[in-house]
Write a protein that holds these residues in place. Structure first.
Motif, mmCIF file in Angstrom:
data_model
loop_
_atom_site.group_PDB
_atom_site.id
_atom_site.type_symbol
_atom_site.label_atom_id
_atom_site.label_comp_id
_atom_site.label_asym_id
_atom_site.label_seq_id
_atom_site.Cartn_x
_atom_site.Cartn_y
_atom_site.Cartn_z
ATOM 1 N N THR A 1 -80.156 30.116 -19.140
ATOM 2 C CA THR A 1 -79.168 30.281 -20.212
ATOM 3 C C THR A 1 -77.908 30.978 -19.713
ATOM 4 O O THR A 1 -76.837 30.779 -20.251
ATOM 5 C CB THR A 1 -79.744 31.091 -21.398
ATOM 6 N N ASN B 1 -78.381 20.953 -26.808
ATOM 7 C CA ASN B 1 -79.359 21.138 -25.735
ATOM 8 C C ASN B 1 -80.115 19.836 -25.457
ATOM 9 O O ASN B 1 -80.309 19.465 -24.294
ATOM 10 C CB ASN B 1 -80.377 22.219 -26.114
ATOM 11 N N LEU C 1 -78.722 25.752 -20.694
ATOM 12 C CA LEU C 1 -79.020 25.517 -22.104
ATOM 13 C C LEU C 1 -78.585 26.733 -22.912
ATOM 14 O O LEU C 1 -78.466 27.836 -22.374
ATOM 15 C CB LEU C 1 -80.524 25.286 -22.296
ATOM 16 N N SER C 2 -78.343 26.512 -24.193
ATOM 17 C CA SER C 2 -78.001 27.629 -25.071
ATOM 18 C C SER C 2 -79.283 28.157 -25.693
ATOM 19 O O SER C 2 -80.209 27.400 -25.963
ATOM 20 C CB SER C 2 -77.050 27.135 -26.164
#
Lengths: 338, 338
Positions: free
Chosen positions: A191, A231, A221-222
């Motif tokens: 992240t 995502n 990815l968030s």
């Protein structure tokens, strides 16, 4: 409760002689020391922390500093195991472990000020490591104060005493484990690479892939639920580019679980893709399939920090002893059993 | 660091007068007290914990007792928030919070013995509650020792000072919430009704269903991964017997997540069944759909326990003040939004 006067009386010596004998002074004969020791045993005498602390002008207490931000605690499920390890060793060596906490950095610093000034506490353990931490700066500025950091220090690494896992090696070992199981594509999901642990694990991942002469597939990815569709899109795009047997190595178990939830949105058959995380948290056992993960032994981070801080003596402080690495271990579960 | 002698010198009084003035003795005139207070300020003097502890023969330290079994800690993700709350309030009132831990009950008791004997610690907080706890028995047997339990005491409830959520009411409120959302069947899933919290929540569930004149559907599940097929079978059998809009109320978030993983095995469309848990742990936010859960505010369990133990005075101890209930709150998420 027996006092030093009672001990002295029973041993037939003066209180000051009894005190010297207890502190193993060279001025006192072995015979007298033996008499005093027997009297101590007979009366079940133990020197009082408060009296000792007054005499030493420094206390038998280790301060343990929790991060002020409540969220920071929620993010790390290991604090309590770290503290258990710390307290277990300190208690066994007759040290008290005093917890310092506060709702804000200012409040925490104020509380530490009191602990230092009124409690004569000079040894501290930070159970976290954070960039530009005003609390760490405050402790550094205190005279005669010593500290150990759990996690990798964000600055002055060579001058700081710390206990950590080798996250670079953990990333390397996890990646090699997947490659040796025959996965031809290993994706590293993270992240935020500005975060030390995620970055160290990423560098280890890179090294293993370089050794196998295989391409890297980093995937950012968030961790916000609201970004789920985004995502899924990123994951779908990446999956189009890769082939062969695929494994995803997530920077921690939470992200691994997040990705397991994405498969539906991606219209991907999850039983075809291996998944692995780090930390071996409770999540790894709850997930379906159960998640292969890297155990990092948080309790040992605490016990090692305790040993360091108890034995720390400014005069004999050696730089080659300022770092203790706690080993890690891959725990295999269903998510990589193909 | 300034000593009491420095303060006395600056104020132009004897050290014993300075000490009496600091303790607000009626033997000392207001004028002298004012002089001493100014000298204290000027010299930035604060009385030393160790000196105070010696003088009081009881210390400004609160002992916090963690359960000896490592598993017990893993089961409760809230210990660290409880400790943060405790330390935050105690620190602000110039109390130290000392953690007692051990790998076994015997080791923990030995460590507590040292804390009591050498640290003069007389006030303790148990951050757990357990049937037939030898550690609690040990603390009870100590003279002049007082303690507060977090959670409901397993025995001597009327004689024990404790802080807890109202788990009966939480079960009742959660069930009513589901019934008022129009669910006609509410299943209560649990793993062990001998466990106080699960049982209290079950009794609240029962009460709400009785009020609505609806049948109860308790469902015992195993928390062992190996029993998954058996769990799926039990769930399938139960679902055959019920009708209408169905909701499952799980005794905690972990069990709720376990059940979400069972739907596949049950060949049930999970989007048709509502799900709700308790504790509002990190899991509730990670689960898909995100899980409606009952927040129990663990930090407040810690702050309330701190307030009780700081103010606790054996002579003025009143039974009607021996229980503090921390409120709960339903956090609605996607799993019940139908």
């Amino acid at each position: 409760m027996a006092t030093i006067k009672d001990v002295a009386k029973l041993a037939g010596v003066s209180p000051s002689t009894a005190s010297r004998a207890m502190h193993d002074s060279s001025l006192i004969s072995e015979e007298t020391k033996s008499k005093v020791r027997h009297a101590m045993q007979e009366l079940d005498y133990s020197p009082n922390f408060a009296a000792q602390n007054l005499a030493n002008q420094s206390s038998n207490t280790i301060g343990v500093i929790l991060p002020a931000r409540e969220e920071a605690v929620g993010e790390n499920p290991f604090f309590i195991q770290i503290i258990q390890g710390l307290a277990s060793i300190c208690n066994a060596h007759d040290y008290l472990v005093a917890v310092a906490s506060g709702q804000t950095d200012e409040e925490l610093i104020k509380n530490l000020e009191t602990m230092i000034k009124r409690g004569n506490i000079t040894r501290f353990v930070f159970v976290y490591s954070q960039v530009n931490d005003p609390v760490l700066e405050f402790i550094k500025q205190q005279k005669q104060t010593q500290y150990v950091v759990i996690g990798s220090p964000e600055s002055d690494r060579d001058q700081t005493c710390y206990v950590d896992n080798d996250n670079h090696l953990a990333g390397y070992d996890a990646t090699r484990y997947l490659l040796e199981k025959g996965f031809e594509t290993v994706i590293y999901a993270y992240t935020n690479l500005d975060e030390g642990v995620q970055n160290a694990r990423y560098l280890g991942y890179q090294q293993a892939l370089n050794e196998f002469k295989l391409p890297k597939f980093p995937l950012e990815l968030s961790n916000r639920v609201a970004d789920e569709a985004k995502n899924a899109q990123a994951l779908r795009e990446l999956l189009k580019k890769v082939s062969g047997r695929i494994a995803v190595l997530a920077c921690d178990d939470i992200l691994a679980l997040d990705i397991q939830y994405l498969w539906d949105l991606c219209e991907v058959d999850p039983s075809k893709i291996a998944m692995m995380g780090f930390n071996n948290s409770g999540l790894a056992k709850i997930a379906r399939p159960t998640l292969t993960s890297v155990e990092i032994f948080p309790r040992f981070l605490g016990t090692e920090a305790a040993a360091l801080v108890i034995n720390k003596d400014k005069d004999t402080f050696k730089l080659d002893l300022n770092r203790v690495i706690v080993p890690h271990k891959i725990i295999e579960r269903d998510s990589t059993r193909f």
